[in-house]
Design an enzyme around this catalytic site. Structure first.
Site, PDB file in Angstrom:
ATOM      1  N   SER A 193       0.796  -1.223   0.000  1.00  0.00           N
ATOM      2  CA  SER A 193       0.000   0.000   0.000  1.00  0.00           C
ATOM      3  C   SER A 193       0.835   1.284   0.000  1.00  0.00           C
ATOM      4  O   SER A 193       1.600   1.506  -0.912  1.00  0.00           O
ATOM      5  CB  SER A 193      -0.947  -0.051   1.185  1.00  0.00           C
ATOM      6  OG  SER A 193      -1.904   0.944   1.079  1.00  0.00           O
ATOM      7  N   HIS A 194       0.704   2.070   1.054  1.00  0.00           N
ATOM      8  CA  HIS A 194       1.360   3.382   1.098  1.00  0.00           C
ATOM      9  C   HIS A 194       2.814   3.289   1.549  1.00  0.00           C
ATOM     10  O   HIS A 194       3.517   4.294   1.585  1.00  0.00           O
ATOM     11  CB  HIS A 194       0.596   4.294   2.058  1.00  0.00           C
ATOM     12  CG  HIS A 194       0.480   3.683   3.425  1.00  0.00           C
ATOM     13  ND1 HIS A 194      -0.366   2.623   3.670  1.00  0.00           N
ATOM     14  CD2 HIS A 194       1.131   3.918   4.567  1.00  0.00           C
ATOM     15  CE1 HIS A 194      -0.231   2.263   4.934  1.00  0.00           C
ATOM     16  NE2 HIS A 194       0.674   3.030   5.512  1.00  0.00           N
ATOM     17  N   ASP A 221      -2.827   6.226  -3.202  1.00  0.00           N
ATOM     18  CA  ASP A 221      -1.646   5.593  -2.613  1.00  0.00           C
ATOM     19  C   ASP A 221      -1.099   4.485  -3.513  1.00  0.00           C
ATOM     20  O   ASP A 221      -1.533   4.332  -4.664  1.00  0.00           O
ATOM     21  CB  ASP A 221      -1.973   5.063  -1.217  1.00  0.00           C
ATOM     22  CG  ASP A 221      -2.935   3.874  -1.266  1.00  0.00           C
ATOM     23  OD1 ASP A 221      -3.708   3.790  -2.229  1.00  0.00           O
ATOM     24  OD2 ASP A 221      -2.890   3.043  -0.343  1.00  0.00           O
ATOM     25  N   ASP A 281      -1.437   1.270  -3.846  1.00  0.00           N
ATOM     26  CA  ASP A 281      -2.314   0.281  -4.471  1.00  0.00           C
ATOM     27  C   ASP A 281      -3.671   0.841  -4.867  1.00  0.00           C
ATOM     28  O   ASP A 281      -4.578   0.081  -5.227  1.00  0.00           O
ATOM     29  CB  ASP A 281      -2.486  -0.937  -3.550  1.00  0.00           C
ATOM     30  CG  ASP A 281      -3.100  -0.575  -2.210  1.00  0.00           C
ATOM     31  OD1 ASP A 281      -2.922   0.569  -1.762  1.00  0.00           O
ATOM     32  OD2 ASP A 281      -3.773  -1.430  -1.615  1.00  0.00           O
ATOM     33  N   ASP A 286      -6.149   2.361  -3.220  1.00  0.00           N
ATOM     34  CA  ASP A 286      -7.383   2.306  -2.429  1.00  0.00           C
ATOM     35  C   ASP A 286      -7.594   3.537  -1.549  1.00  0.00           C
ATOM     36  O   ASP A 286      -8.672   3.723  -0.997  1.00  0.00           O
ATOM     37  CB  ASP A 286      -7.479   0.999  -1.614  1.00  0.00           C
ATOM     38  CG  ASP A 286      -6.292   0.765  -0.709  1.00  0.00           C
ATOM     39  OD1 ASP A 286      -5.388   1.617  -0.666  1.00  0.00           O
ATOM     40  OD2 ASP A 286      -6.279  -0.292  -0.028  1.00  0.00           O
ATOM     41  N   LYS A 298     -11.693  -0.256  -0.085  1.00  0.00           N
ATOM     42  CA  LYS A 298     -11.761   1.181  -0.258  1.00  0.00           C
ATOM     43  C   LYS A 298     -11.238   1.507  -1.654  1.00  0.00           C
ATOM     44  O   LYS A 298     -10.528   0.702  -2.248  1.00  0.00           O
ATOM     45  CB  LYS A 298     -10.978   1.899   0.835  1.00  0.00           C
ATOM     46  CG  LYS A 298      -9.535   1.475   1.032  1.00  0.00           C
ATOM     47  CD  LYS A 298      -9.029   2.077   2.326  1.00  0.00           C
ATOM     48  CE  LYS A 298      -7.536   1.937   2.505  1.00  0.00           C
ATOM     49  NZ  LYS A 298      -7.139   0.677   3.158  1.00  0.00           N
TER      50      LYS A 298
HETATM   51  C1  VG1 Z   1      -3.578   1.587   8.311  1.00  0.00           C
HETATM   52  C2  VG1 Z   1      -4.769   2.494   8.490  1.00  0.00           C
HETATM   53  C3  VG1 Z   1      -6.057   1.708   8.316  1.00  0.00           C
HETATM   54  C4  VG1 Z   1      -6.047   1.012   6.950  1.00  0.00           C
HETATM   55  C5  VG1 Z   1      -4.802   0.172   6.814  1.00  0.00           C
HETATM   56  C6  VG1 Z   1      -4.666  -0.450   5.454  1.00  0.00           C
HETATM   57  O1  VG1 Z   1      -3.586   0.584   9.308  1.00  0.00           O
HETATM   58  O2  VG1 Z   1      -4.739   3.125   9.750  1.00  0.00           O
HETATM   59  O3  VG1 Z   1      -7.147   2.576   8.455  1.00  0.00           O
HETATM   60  O4  VG1 Z   1      -7.168   0.198   6.804  1.00  0.00           O
HETATM   61  O5  VG1 Z   1      -3.637   0.976   7.036  1.00  0.00           O
HETATM   62  O6  VG1 Z   1      -4.703   0.510   4.450  1.00  0.00           O
HETATM   63  P1  VG1 Z   1      -2.687   0.675  10.630  1.00  0.00           P
HETATM   64  O7  VG1 Z   1      -2.896  -0.632  11.335  1.00  0.00           O
HETATM   65  O8  VG1 Z   1      -1.290   0.926  10.198  1.00  0.00           O
HETATM   66  O9  VG1 Z   1      -3.210   1.842  11.404  1.00  0.00           O
HETATM   67  V1  VG1 Z   1      -3.718   0.344   3.095  1.00  0.00           V
HETATM   68  O10 VG1 Z   1      -4.164   1.554   1.985  1.00  0.00           O
HETATM   69  O11 VG1 Z   1      -2.225   0.414   3.833  1.00  0.00           O
HETATM   70  O12 VG1 Z   1      -4.026  -1.220   2.568  1.00  0.00           O
HETATM   71 CO    CO Z   2      -3.623   1.215   0.146  1.00  0.00          CO
END
Ligand code: VG1
Ligand code: CO
Length: 542
Positions: free
Chosen positions: A112-113, A276, A278, A280, A375
């Site tokens: 992801s990010h 980001d 991926d 979402d 998302k």
């Molecule tokens: C983070 C965000 C959460 C989101 C998750 C995955 O998790 O806070 O809201 O669903 O990333 O998003 P955490 O446990 O680091 O707070 V993504 O776009 O990284 O798949």
């Molecule tokens: Co993401």
């Protein structure tokens, strides 16, 4: 021929908030990725002949693992794999494909990010047949399998070339390489009034979409430029790169600073957005104003009926617990359901499947609807554009009116990244130890009304998730929430979420840091953040 390869287990393959995430070199250990993917298959009831969707955000190591996943799928009796060309599929596009093609699930390769490249992060996530992230009972089963795995099964010959569209065979299994954008773009056309948005753009409305060198570039080009008629240069950083151009593909004030600066300029565009790694997440920026994700969720919930897909109204809204309660105010006023779930999209799946909610959101820049089970960054941008095309007002005006009608939930999230894990756990333990005695305590003008460690019982299947974050609620409804991230790959990340409701429109234009000053100070007093983490301030404030 199917070959059985002997392997030994790793003890750290427990999926977090969103799949298994580790550094690339960690994933490159012998059999590490193969073990995990085989553990996914071992945890599933597979009859043989199923369809599996495979894709990723294009980061470093994506291709190698995709080719391996294809061979593993053939070795485990899948009938067909659907793979994005060059291994590319945004997370929401993968979710859509799983649903449309009635696949039994999908493997999404993304962190992801998190940053990419040879020393960056990598991740593997499994989505189930509804298109959404595997629920906890499935991720726990995968982890259990990973602890005792002794062999994996692969097709011996190499996987076919995934840079060519079309169908080939690997053993008995069909490998179908598809255009990653086409089905997704078609879905978007069914949800929104493209004609209206096109007219808005034709009138001179200027938008800028920053794909952050990540997966959304090709999607944004096809949709905003080819289908909606925006000038080609409105999509920037549009080539997916293995290392995201060296940046973090995280659409926030730090990593999308350039986009925000442009939208703050006098002659800047009317509307800016970013997504980001991926695809979402979404960041929405109006001319002169950054929209906080929690506010964006509330505005979209209040205005969704302006888009064709939601014209009949929405069934309800769900938000993750740390997300501000701005959406609750919309739901209450409109008389629709509101649900509070733990952090992570996997907790929305049952509510969406049961038709209890139409729109879901998280403070971490995630918004989505029942069109997929993830998302969806580009979807959120399109819904905003559809609303703007209908209302013909600026983003700033829409927000001001929203706050005037519903009140404003001032909100900030403070992240302390890569802190010492022991210190982070100690901080959370200490908070938990003090919960019982917290009610009634006074901090300046703030009096604690309730304090707990959030737990959630899924209203559909009854499953329970505990220890989802410490909540300190003050009389009047202000809140401080503490939790540790479940997506980091180094040390621990402490997230502190701070929220205060303000009904008085005369105070709505205050900068959030001012409106939240007393709560921010109190968050440190109660959490002993500075003392325990040896940090004087957060790394990122969103
Ligand atoms: C983070 C965000 C959460 C989101 C998750 C995955 O998790 O806070 O809201 O669903 O990333 O998003 P955490 O446990 O680091 O707070 V993504 O776009 O990284 O798949
Ligand atoms: Co993401």
């Amino acid at each position: 021929m199917i070959e059985t390869i002997t392997t030994t287990p790793y003890d750290d393959q427990q999926p977090g908030t969103s799949g298994l995430r580790k550094k690339v070199p960690h994933f490159q250990q012998p059999n590490y990725a193969a073990n995990f993917i085989q553990s996914i298959f071992d945890a599933l009831p597979l009859d043989g002949g199923e369809t599996l969707v495979i894709g990723g955000d294009g980061r470093y190591y994506n291709r190698e693992v995709i080719l391996m996943a294809i061979r593993l799928a053939a070795g485990n009796g899948y009938g067909r794999v659907i793979v994005g060309k060059d291994g590319i599929l945004s997370t929401p596009a993968a979710s859509n494909l799983i649903r449309q093609r009635k696949a039994s699930g999908g493997i999404i390769l993304s962190a992801s990010h998190n940053p990419g490249g040879p020393k960056g992060d990598f991740g593997i996530k499994y989505n189930v047949g509804n298109g959404g992230p595997a629920p906890e009972r499935v991720t726990s089963a995968i982890f259990e399998k990973s602890k005792t795995i002794s062999r994996y099964r692969v097709w011996t010959t190499p996987a076919p070339d995934i840079s060519k569209l079309g169908e080939t065979k690997l053993g008995d299994m069909i490998v179908e390489v598809i255009d990653p954008v086409a089905d997704y773009a078609a879905l978007m056309e069914t949800l929104f009034d493209f004609e209206k948005i096109r007219a808005l753009i034709a009138l001179g409305f200027r938008l800028r979409f920053d794909a952050m060198h990540a997966v959304t570039g090709p999607y944004a080009r096809e949709i905003f430029v080819n289908r909606l008629g925006a000038p080609a240069d409105c999509v920037v950083n549009a080539e997916p790169k293995e290392d995201f151009g060296g940046g973090h593909p995280d659409p926030n004030a730090v990593h999308a600073a350039d986009l925000i600066a442009r939208l703050m300029a006098e002659d800047g565009p009317d509307f800016g957005a970013a997504s980001d790694g991926d695809g979402d997440r979404n960041l929405i920026v109006g001319k002169g104003i950054v929209v906080s994700p929690s506010d964006s969720l509330a505005v979209l919930a209040a205005n969704a009926h302006l888009a064709p897909a939601y014209a009949k109204g929405i069934a309800g809204v769900a938000r993750s617990m740390p997300t501000s309660q701005a959406a609750d105010r919309v739901a209450q006023k409109r008389g629709i359901g509101i649900y509070e779930t733990p952090t992570g999209w996997k907790f929305f799946g049952n509510l969406l499947d049961a038709g209890k909610v139409t729109i879901c959101g998280e403070e971490s820049a995630g918004t989505g609807s029942d069109h997929v089970r993830e998302k969806d960054g580009v979807w959120a941008v399109l819904l905003w554009l559809n609303v703007l095309a209908e209302r013909r007002e600026s983003v700033a005006a829409i927000l001001e009116k929203h706050w005037a009608e519903f009140g404003r939930n001032f909100y900030q999230r403070h992240d302390y990244e890569e802190i010492d894990s022991k210190a982070a756990n100690g901080l959370m333990e200490s908070l938990r130890d003090r919960l019982a005695s917290m009610a009634g305590q006074r901090f300046g003008t703030l009096v604690v009304s309730e304090a707990d460690d959030f737990s959630y019982q899924d209203p559909i299947d009854g499953s329970i998730a505990t220890s989802q974050g410490v909540r300190i609620v003050f009389s009047g409804g202000s809140r401080i929430v503490y939790r540790l991230s479940g997506t980091g790959t180094k040390g621990a990340t402490l997230r502190v979420y701070i929220e205060r409701f303000e009904a008085d429109p005369a105070k709505h234009s205050l900068p959030p840091e001012e409106a939240l000053k007393e709560l921010i100070d109190t968050a440190d007093v109660i959490g002993e953040i500075k003392k325990r983490t040896a940090r004087s301030e957060p790394d990122v404030v969103t």
